[in-house]
Design a protein around this motif. Structure first.
Motif, PDB file in Angstrom:
ATOM      1  N   ALA A 167       0.552  -1.361  -0.243  1.00 22.55           N
ATOM      2  CA  ALA A 167       0.179   0.167   0.059  1.00 22.55           C
ATOM      3  C   ALA A 167       0.785   1.094  -0.229  1.00 22.55           C
ATOM      4  O   ALA A 167       2.128   1.166   0.349  1.00 22.55           O
ATOM      5  CB  ALA A 167      -0.928  -0.148   0.894  1.00 22.55           C
ATOM      6  N   GLN A 170       3.301   2.523   2.824  1.00 25.66           N
ATOM      7  CA  GLN A 170       3.537   1.274   3.398  1.00 25.66           C
ATOM      8  C   GLN A 170       5.228   0.957   4.109  1.00 25.66           C
ATOM      9  O   GLN A 170       5.994   1.716   3.051  1.00 25.66           O
ATOM     10  CB  GLN A 170       3.081   0.019   3.446  1.00 25.66           C
ATOM     11  CG  GLN A 170       3.219  -1.297   4.378  1.00 25.66           C
ATOM     12  CD  GLN A 170       2.716  -2.242   3.796  1.00 25.66           C
ATOM     13  OE1 GLN A 170       2.128  -2.351   2.868  1.00 25.66           O
ATOM     14  NE2 GLN A 170       2.835  -2.972   4.188  1.00 25.66           N
ATOM     15  N   TRP A 218      -7.820  -6.018  -2.731  1.00 21.86           N
ATOM     16  CA  TRP A 218      -7.299  -5.522  -3.683  1.00 21.86           C
ATOM     17  C   TRP A 218      -7.665  -4.227  -4.150  1.00 21.86           C
ATOM     18  O   TRP A 218      -6.303  -2.797  -4.172  1.00 21.86           O
ATOM     19  CB  TRP A 218      -5.869  -6.683  -4.842  1.00 21.86           C
ATOM     20  CG  TRP A 218      -5.242  -7.282  -3.847  1.00 21.86           C
ATOM     21  CD1 TRP A 218      -5.260  -7.652  -2.971  1.00 21.86           C
ATOM     22  CD2 TRP A 218      -4.561  -8.837  -4.663  1.00 21.86           C
ATOM     23  NE1 TRP A 218      -4.675  -8.592  -1.879  1.00 21.86           N
ATOM     24  CE2 TRP A 218      -4.062  -9.479  -3.538  1.00 21.86           C
ATOM     25  CE3 TRP A 218      -4.457  -9.034  -5.803  1.00 21.86           C
ATOM     26  CZ2 TRP A 218      -3.445 -10.504  -3.424  1.00 21.86           C
ATOM     27  CZ3 TRP A 218      -3.372 -10.105  -5.498  1.00 21.86           C
ATOM     28  CH2 TRP A 218      -3.253 -11.048  -5.114  1.00 21.86           C
ATOM     29  N   ALA A 221      -8.119  -1.416  -1.575  1.00 22.20           N
ATOM     30  CA  ALA A 221      -7.458  -0.926  -1.097  1.00 22.20           C
ATOM     31  C   ALA A 221      -6.384  -0.249  -2.531  1.00 22.20           C
ATOM     32  O   ALA A 221      -5.625   0.877  -1.581  1.00 22.20           O
ATOM     33  CB  ALA A 221      -6.642  -2.113  -0.592  1.00 22.20           C
ATOM     34  N   THR A 223      -4.084  -1.624  -4.078  1.00 20.82           N
ATOM     35  CA  THR A 223      -3.052  -2.110  -3.796  1.00 20.82           C
ATOM     36  C   THR A 223      -3.315  -3.633  -5.041  1.00 20.82           C
ATOM     37  O   THR A 223      -2.015  -4.529  -5.273  1.00 20.82           O
ATOM     38  CB  THR A 223      -2.758  -3.074  -2.951  1.00 20.82           C
ATOM     39  OG1 THR A 223      -3.738  -4.102  -2.427  1.00 20.82           O
ATOM     40  CG2 THR A 223      -3.119  -1.921  -1.442  1.00 20.82           C
TER      41      THR A 223
END
Length: 234
Positions: A167, A170, A218, A221, A223
């Motif tokens: 992410a 992160q 995914w 999010a 990602t």
């Protein structure tokens, strides 16, 4: 007194040579050229063949057939109806594969395997009776930003990989580099055009039903990344 006798040549017919009048001259006889039956037959055959060739060419040029055409925009996976299709009479090269007008009913109810545009001829390969999302699969919509859209056009059937990436923001612990990212195999079902203003392209990807929820998470999010897979034999 002696008399002088004038000698006259008398022809056998009794007409004197002196008074004979020349008659018409008979032209010499010329032997007629003998015509060969084989040459005559060959000439006739060539003439007939030439005429037949011209006739066939004219028939081919003037021969028209009725084919099925597309009259409305049809999206990939959409079921074809009679209102989507039309008929046209055209002169067509036999090498071009089309659906004959007499077979129109056979394509109604099938799905468009590719995007169909008005004014185009319908080819047999452009329709399918199978759903583009097969049994045991799920359809996951994925939004791609302009910088994430591949330069290679996304077309139905293109194999792709859905890759999970860290992410944004992160921290990288340093251990993740040793671990291969998670991936999900998929297949492009449809790709939209770029949305006005944002340039975002939405791609419908078919995945195994067990992978669908993961891919959707995914995507939610932010990602998920889409990677094209090389075709077979590459």
């Amino acid at each position: 007194m002696s008399k002088t006798h004038e000698r006259l040549d008398i022809t056998p017919t009794g007409v004197s040579q002196q008074g004979r009048v020349a008659g018409p001259v008979t032209p010499p006889r010329v032997a007629a050229r003998r015509r060969r039956p084989g040459v005559i037959a060959l000439s006739l055959a060539l003439i007939a063949a030439g005429g037949a060739g011209v006739a066939v060419l004219l028939l081919q040029v003037g021969h028209r057939i009725e084919v099925v055409t597309v009259v409305r925009d049809v999206q990939v996976g959409q079921v074809l109806t009679e209102s989507d299709l039309g008929k046209a009479s055209i002169s067509l090269d036999p090498a071009v594969k089309t659906v004959r007008a007499a077979d129109l009913d056979s394509v109604v109810g099938k799905r468009a395997a590719v995007e169909l545009k008005p004014g185009s001829l319908l080819a047999p390969s452009q329709v399918t009776k199978d759903s583009l999302v097969k049994a045991g699969e799920q359809l996951v919509p994925i939004g791609l930003k302009p910088e994430q859209v591949p330069a290679t056009a996304l077309v139905p059937g293109q194999k792709v990989e859905l890759v999970h990436v860290p992410a944004q923001g992160q921290e990288d612990t340093g251990k993740a580099s040793d671990i291969a990212p998670q991936t999900i195999q998929g297949r492009v079902v449809k790709a939209s055009g770029a949305a006005p203003g944002t340039g975002i392209v939405v791609v419908d990807v078919a995945t195994l039903a067990a992978d669908g929820p993961t891919a959707a998470a995914w995507e939610s999010a932010g990602t998920l990344r889409l990677v094209l897979t090389a075709g077979d034999g590459s």
